[in-house]
Design a protein around this motif. Sequence first.
Motif, PDB file in Angstrom:
ATOM      1  N   VAL A  57      27.070  71.730  83.072  1.00  0.00           N
ATOM      2  CA  VAL A  57      26.686  70.781  82.016  1.00  0.00           C
ATOM      3  C   VAL A  57      25.694  71.507  81.085  1.00  0.00           C
ATOM      4  N   LEU A  58      26.109  71.784  79.689  1.00  0.00           N
ATOM      5  CA  LEU A  58      25.501  72.627  78.797  1.00  0.00           C
ATOM      6  C   LEU A  58      24.889  71.650  77.654  1.00  0.00           C
ATOM      7  N   TRP A  59      23.716  72.175  77.210  1.00  0.00           N
ATOM      8  CA  TRP A  59      23.156  71.183  76.180  1.00  0.00           C
ATOM      9  C   TRP A  59      22.344  72.204  74.960  1.00  0.00           C
ATOM     10  N   ASP A  60      22.294  71.939  73.941  1.00  0.00           N
ATOM     11  CA  ASP A  60      21.677  72.568  72.802  1.00  0.00           C
ATOM     12  C   ASP A  60      20.597  71.747  72.342  1.00  0.00           C
ATOM     13  N   GLY A  61      20.455  70.717  72.647  1.00  0.00           N
ATOM     14  CA  GLY A  61      19.241  70.030  71.975  1.00  0.00           C
ATOM     15  C   GLY A  61      20.129  68.707  71.184  1.00  0.00           C
ATOM     16  N   THR A  62      21.265  68.952  70.937  1.00  0.00           N
ATOM     17  CA  THR A  62      22.045  67.941  70.003  1.00  0.00           C
ATOM     18  C   THR A  62      23.351  67.805  70.591  1.00  0.00           C
ATOM     19  N   THR A  63      24.284  68.596  70.914  1.00  0.00           N
ATOM     20  CA  THR A  63      25.475  68.735  71.691  1.00  0.00           C
ATOM     21  C   THR A  63      25.437  68.925  73.108  1.00  0.00           C
ATOM     22  N   THR A  64      26.357  68.230  73.768  1.00  0.00           N
ATOM     23  CA  THR A  64      26.241  68.300  75.242  1.00  0.00           C
ATOM     24  C   THR A  64      27.850  68.756  75.463  1.00  0.00           C
ATOM     25  N   TRP A  65      27.995  69.868  76.375  1.00  0.00           N
ATOM     26  CA  TRP A  65      29.139  70.312  76.786  1.00  0.00           C
ATOM     27  C   TRP A  65      29.288  70.214  78.257  1.00  0.00           C
ATOM     28  N   LEU A  66      30.745  69.777  78.809  1.00  0.00           N
ATOM     29  CA  LEU A  66      31.031  69.414  79.967  1.00  0.00           C
ATOM     30  C   LEU A  66      32.032  70.550  80.606  1.00  0.00           C
ATOM     31  N   LEU A  67      31.991  71.171  81.667  1.00  0.00           N
ATOM     32  CA  LEU A  67      33.153  71.734  82.056  1.00  0.00           C
ATOM     33  C   LEU A  67      33.404  71.064  83.446  1.00  0.00           C
ATOM     34  N   LEU A  68      34.870  70.836  83.406  1.00  0.00           N
ATOM     35  CA  LEU A  68      35.404  70.153  84.623  1.00  0.00           C
ATOM     36  C   LEU A  68      36.460  70.934  85.191  1.00  0.00           C
ATOM     37  N   GLU A  69      36.288  71.455  86.377  1.00  0.00           N
ATOM     38  CA  GLU A  69      37.556  72.273  87.180  1.00  0.00           C
ATOM     39  C   GLU A  69      37.658  71.491  88.646  1.00  0.00           C
ATOM     40  N   GLY A  70      39.022  71.842  89.095  1.00  0.00           N
ATOM     41  CA  GLY A  70      39.336  71.379  90.357  1.00  0.00           C
ATOM     42  C   GLY A  70      40.813  70.741  90.336  1.00  0.00           C
ATOM     43  N   HIS A  71      40.878  70.000  91.455  1.00  0.00           N
ATOM     44  CA  HIS A  71      42.340  69.222  91.487  1.00  0.00           C
ATOM     45  C   HIS A  71      42.507  68.598  90.208  1.00  0.00           C
ATOM     46  N   GLY A  72      43.550  68.776  89.711  1.00  0.00           N
ATOM     47  CA  GLY A  72      44.187  67.914  88.726  1.00  0.00           C
ATOM     48  C   GLY A  72      43.737  66.562  88.612  1.00  0.00           C
ATOM     49  N   VAL A  73      44.076  65.804  89.694  1.00  0.00           N
ATOM     50  CA  VAL A  73      43.685  64.380  89.654  1.00  0.00           C
ATOM     51  C   VAL A  73      42.210  64.369  89.646  1.00  0.00           C
ATOM     52  N   ASP A  74      41.548  64.988  90.145  1.00  0.00           N
ATOM     53  CA  ASP A  74      39.927  64.787  90.406  1.00  0.00           C
ATOM     54  C   ASP A  74      39.315  65.081  88.734  1.00  0.00           C
ATOM     55  N   VAL A  75      39.992  66.212  88.172  1.00  0.00           N
ATOM     56  CA  VAL A  75      39.576  66.586  86.778  1.00  0.00           C
ATOM     57  C   VAL A  75      39.956  65.403  85.998  1.00  0.00           C
ATOM     58  N   ASP A  76      41.040  64.795  86.052  1.00  0.00           N
ATOM     59  CA  ASP A  76      41.330  63.614  85.264  1.00  0.00           C
ATOM     60  C   ASP A  76      40.259  62.537  85.329  1.00  0.00           C
ATOM     61  N   ALA A  77      40.260  62.196  86.719  1.00  0.00           N
ATOM     62  CA  ALA A  77      39.197  61.318  86.951  1.00  0.00           C
ATOM     63  C   ALA A  77      38.024  61.394  86.379  1.00  0.00           C
ATOM     64  N   GLU A  78      37.336  62.576  86.508  1.00  0.00           N
ATOM     65  CA  GLU A  78      36.042  62.752  86.026  1.00  0.00           C
ATOM     66  C   GLU A  78      36.053  62.781  84.577  1.00  0.00           C
ATOM     67  N   SER A  79      37.311  63.222  83.886  1.00  0.00           N
ATOM     68  CA  SER A  79      37.291  63.271  82.380  1.00  0.00           C
ATOM     69  C   SER A  79      37.199  61.863  81.910  1.00  0.00           C
ATOM     70  N   ARG A  80      37.846  60.979  82.468  1.00  0.00           N
ATOM     71  CA  ARG A  80      37.877  59.418  82.170  1.00  0.00           C
ATOM     72  C   ARG A  80      36.311  59.025  82.086  1.00  0.00           C
ATOM     73  N   VAL A  81      35.617  59.207  83.097  1.00  0.00           N
ATOM     74  CA  VAL A  81      34.177  58.856  83.215  1.00  0.00           C
ATOM     75  C   VAL A  81      33.616  59.488  82.037  1.00  0.00           C
ATOM     76  N   ALA A  82      33.757  60.720  81.682  1.00  0.00           N
ATOM     77  CA  ALA A  82      33.070  61.613  80.614  1.00  0.00           C
ATOM     78  C   ALA A  82      33.699  60.861  79.233  1.00  0.00           C
ATOM     79  N   VAL A  83      34.659  60.725  79.130  1.00  0.00           N
ATOM     80  CA  VAL A  83      35.260  60.011  77.758  1.00  0.00           C
ATOM     81  C   VAL A  83      34.367  58.487  77.486  1.00  0.00           C
ATOM     82  N   ASP A  84      34.544  57.922  78.673  1.00  0.00           N
ATOM     83  CA  ASP A  84      33.983  56.577  78.564  1.00  0.00           C
ATOM     84  C   ASP A  84      32.408  56.660  78.071  1.00  0.00           C
ATOM     85  N   LEU A  85      31.723  57.941  78.443  1.00  0.00           N
ATOM     86  CA  LEU A  85      30.419  58.221  78.098  1.00  0.00           C
ATOM     87  C   LEU A  85      30.208  58.695  76.665  1.00  0.00           C
ATOM     88  N   GLY A  86      31.513  58.963  75.959  1.00  0.00           N
ATOM     89  CA  GLY A  86      31.345  59.434  74.760  1.00  0.00           C
ATOM     90  C   GLY A  86      31.814  60.935  74.478  1.00  0.00           C
TER      91      GLY A  86
END
Lengths: 304, 485, 387
Positions: free
Chosen positions: A190-219
Amino acid sequence: MDLSPLERFAEQVGPDGAVTVVGGRTQWEVGGAVAPGTRELRAPAGIVELEPAEMTVRVGAGTTVADLDAALAEVGQRVVLGGAPGATVGGVLAVGHSDVRRLARGPIRDVLLEARVVSAEGRLVKAGGPTVKNVSGFDLCRLLVGSLGTLALIGQVVLRTWPRPEASRWLAGTTDPFTLRERLARPAAVLWDGTTTWLLLEGHGVDVDAESRVAVDLGLTEVASAPILPPYRWSVPPTELSRRSVDEGYGDCFVAEIGVGTVHASRPQPPRPVAPGVQALTERMRAGFDPTGRLNPGREVLGR
Amino acid sequence: MARSRPTGLAVETGALVERLGLALAPERVHTGGLEDVLYGSDASGVRAGGVAAVCFPETTAEVVSCVRLAAENGRAVVPRGSGTGLAGGAVPVDRPVLVVTTRMNRVLSVDPESRVAWVEPGVVNLDLTRALEPYGLHFAPDPSSQQACSVGGNVATNSGGPHCLSYGVTGAHVLAVEVVLGDGTVVILGGLEPDPPGYDLRGAFVGSEGTLGIATRIAVRLTPNAPDVRLLLLDFESVDDAAAAVSGIIAAGIVPAALEMMDQPITEAAEAFVHAGYPTDAAAVLLVEVDGLVDGVASEAARVDEIGRRHGARHVRVAADPAERALLWKGRKSAFGAVARIKPNYVLHDTVVPRTRLVEVLRQVYEIAARHDVLVMNVFHAGDGNLHPLLVFDAREPGVLERIKAAGDDIVEVSLAAGGVLSGEHGIGLEKRQFMAQLFGPADLDAQARLREAFDPDGRLNPGKVLPEGSRCGELHDLPEGTWI
Amino acid sequence: MNLGIDDDELSQCVSCGLCLTHCPTFRVTGDEGASPRGRITAMRAVQRDGAPVDARFVEVIDTCVQCRGCETACPSAVPFGHLMEATRESLASRPGYQPWWRRLGYGALGHHRLVLAGSTVLAAGQRLHVVPRRLGLPRLALRRPRLEPTGEDVWLFTGCVMDAWQRDVHAAVVRVLSATGAGVGLFGPGADCCGALAEHAGLGDRARAQARRVIAAAPPAGPIVVDSAGCGAMLRDYGRLLGTPDARAFSERVADVHEWLAPLVGRLPSPAGSTVPRRVAIQDPCHLRHVLRAEHHVRAVLAPFVEIVELDDDGLCCGAGGAFSMAHPDLAGDIRARKVAAVARSGADAVASANPGCSIHLAGAGLDVRHPLEFVDEALGLGRPAH
């Protein structure tokens, strides 16, 4: 009689004279400049033994991180070492800076299982062991990572490998990074430059999809790549990375690793206070391993 | 064992005990014949003599006093936690001052947001994890002795446990440690920041078996509980099949949270204690735990099931609820003690071999046991090749101790020959010093000795442990020029 | 010195140390000498290696609460209770270990009229404020209710101290058991003291004499229930203690009262009124949990009547230990403090304890402690006078 590359390396180091090992010169200034007149050597390069079933790889310290990664990719594995293009395995270990995936994968020092090094006396020394678990004796490998070559010169290492993740995805947005980190189970970074936040997800395809959905819901939305990291590294207790403004002395820009505390900044970190006890221990350690101070003279680990 | 102390030492010890009593409290300093017996060993059963005094400090300052007073009186210091170590790390040699940390047992602070807790060294491993339950966090290193062993002890031996396969050993979960050095100085090694300046002294300290300093406060990393976890029990008709299944799982790119194997004799002993329904007729059983996010866990569990069956698993049982999961783990973690139902004594070995050599080494272990006419049972962390052969016997049987020792030596030899190391978890302590020279050359041991010397130049802390005598060949540096060697 | 410990049993311990944190005295002292493993090591040193029976050895042995929690924790099935009992009996044969006034006291427990009379005197003394508080005695009744039998289907063992100081508990038990439709009988004279305290003090002969008296006074047939876990464990052990067929037959008849009641809970009426069930923490007396292994029956009996709250301390001993709390008040107090803290953490209003020693000890720290069947009695409104 033919010497192995390691033995040849030890011979080159010899018993005396100022000496340093050159890799890709990607982090050459860390800890200070090496004293002029110091002889430059190269460590042996090449994959010595790749054991995917063991989840270890034995490799010459002079091998580039890129070459190692390519070889491991062929068997579906990787070692997270970080490093700029051209960086060598020995170099990244000697400097000891971790990749941004540290949040999930742990620091770089955890990957070193065994090291074959050349001591200040020019002798070959083995530290650690080739197995994933080992508490046989004192843990010299720990000392070696981040030692800037001041205790011994790394010739060959055995590293712990991990399966290459099935899926890997970067997302970015303006969501609060601290909230994001709380909501996700196992973000890789989870990276942050004061304005923008970057997120890296790695792992099983199904888990990355699930976590992506959470992230997308958060904007957040998917992006092509990681942010560019400013050149200097700060080490800050992660709880001190608050929602404060940029004006922390980081310089014009920064990228902070949330949950880890590493901040990539455009200005170097001011020298951090070192407790007297630690200073004394550090000096004793270096003097014990290198009584004449011939290994990487001019480099100071306390200025790392 | 009652041995009257030599009268020459009696006066000195008396004065030392009195000063220690003043520094701590008289009732927290013990001395005497029965203390020699009570504190003369740990869980290794090895004995090497008695103690000058046993101290129970409650603060860092009191630990400093113990160390200083011991030094002033020419005594070494041996730290001790719960005394569950299996390599003799806490066994006193040469009448030292024993510093027992059991009364330093407070969890000082828990910060769930930054996932760090500061604890005193005497906190029991499982107590810490229980205290963290309300936060959804736990302390990852979970050795089988976790209901009794201390966090300080975990730091000293760099403890593993079944879950270290994916979560890492203790060293990966210690951020900082306040240490009292052999000269009484207090330093904090490491820190809460990611890269403290200087060498990774914290990393060197973890696993140093009480020879570099005494930990008085430890900052531990707290691990969030995985959203989902599943435990599978697979049973096989041969050890080879089970081992092949292990390799298959790893080769498929799965790194389970834990991957344990037990052979038939030890499964039977464990079942007699916990009654968890372990199949006592299987040649080998595998406990595989997968954790993580819900979907990933489901898919991994399914793959483990498939791989297991492909390699001959007769049954694959999945723990239905946390209670069943806890019971199955209890069986595995009590296995060592449970063997006393078969014979009253055991020697537990701890070696690591490359995983691909596991079956071959195991076969050799059975052969060695048969050759020396001793009973052997095996439980091990199959995921990382960490083998724990148990040689089970009755010490009262004439001649058995020699056979047990011979068998143990042979086991170490075949493990090293297969490319393994001396210890995966228990450490070198007193027991394995004799083998260090088989694994390390003189230059290697010399390097380790330099590490130790930098921390403890006077050799005050737990001398006689880990490194064999004469490891430091650097004495040559101290000889005057021109000395003929 | 030969402590009379069976050599095989003494060899059983592998020093793994898993018992340590289940031992209350180790928990509060951190001392190996106050742990089961340490005590076994000391026993071996004395019995096998000629170590002297000195003050420290006596202290190591004496400070054991004999809670048997270590036995449950031990994966090697070390019969620690036997080791400790044998050691205490050997020590008791030496002069000075058990002073004459203690022996007298344990002996007096078998004379029930003496016990009752003494109790009344103490009760009067309490009202005259001449009894020191630090003895930790509960407020004793000047007059005790008369216990009336209600039939002969099941027999209640009433014991010594419990009958003198907690007869109202017996009364509640009789009411609850009778409410299932069973008739409750009472043991006749002579069955007043089970001998447990004497046994734990190493006075084996007295304990065995007591056991014989109880067996002789037992009703000829029918199940025997005990509402004091300590006594129940002792009665169940008579078979091993005396080794006779009579004794074994007697022991077979004995059950903890909750064990007997649990399958019949359905026969009890529903709780009276619409009161909110009390939040009750269960303190398992050590003999209930580690010897009788009947703690699940207590829960089965209580579940319909209260909201059960489990403590998070692995059922560690409360420190009462029969006579332990009087012989070692500081240790007992420290151990009790841990239990009090656990109760506080649980958020319960009251504590259910199936043993008089435990309930008296915990009440001494200000907790609201009752026998589990008192909670049932209260919930069913059985004790209230009929209108």
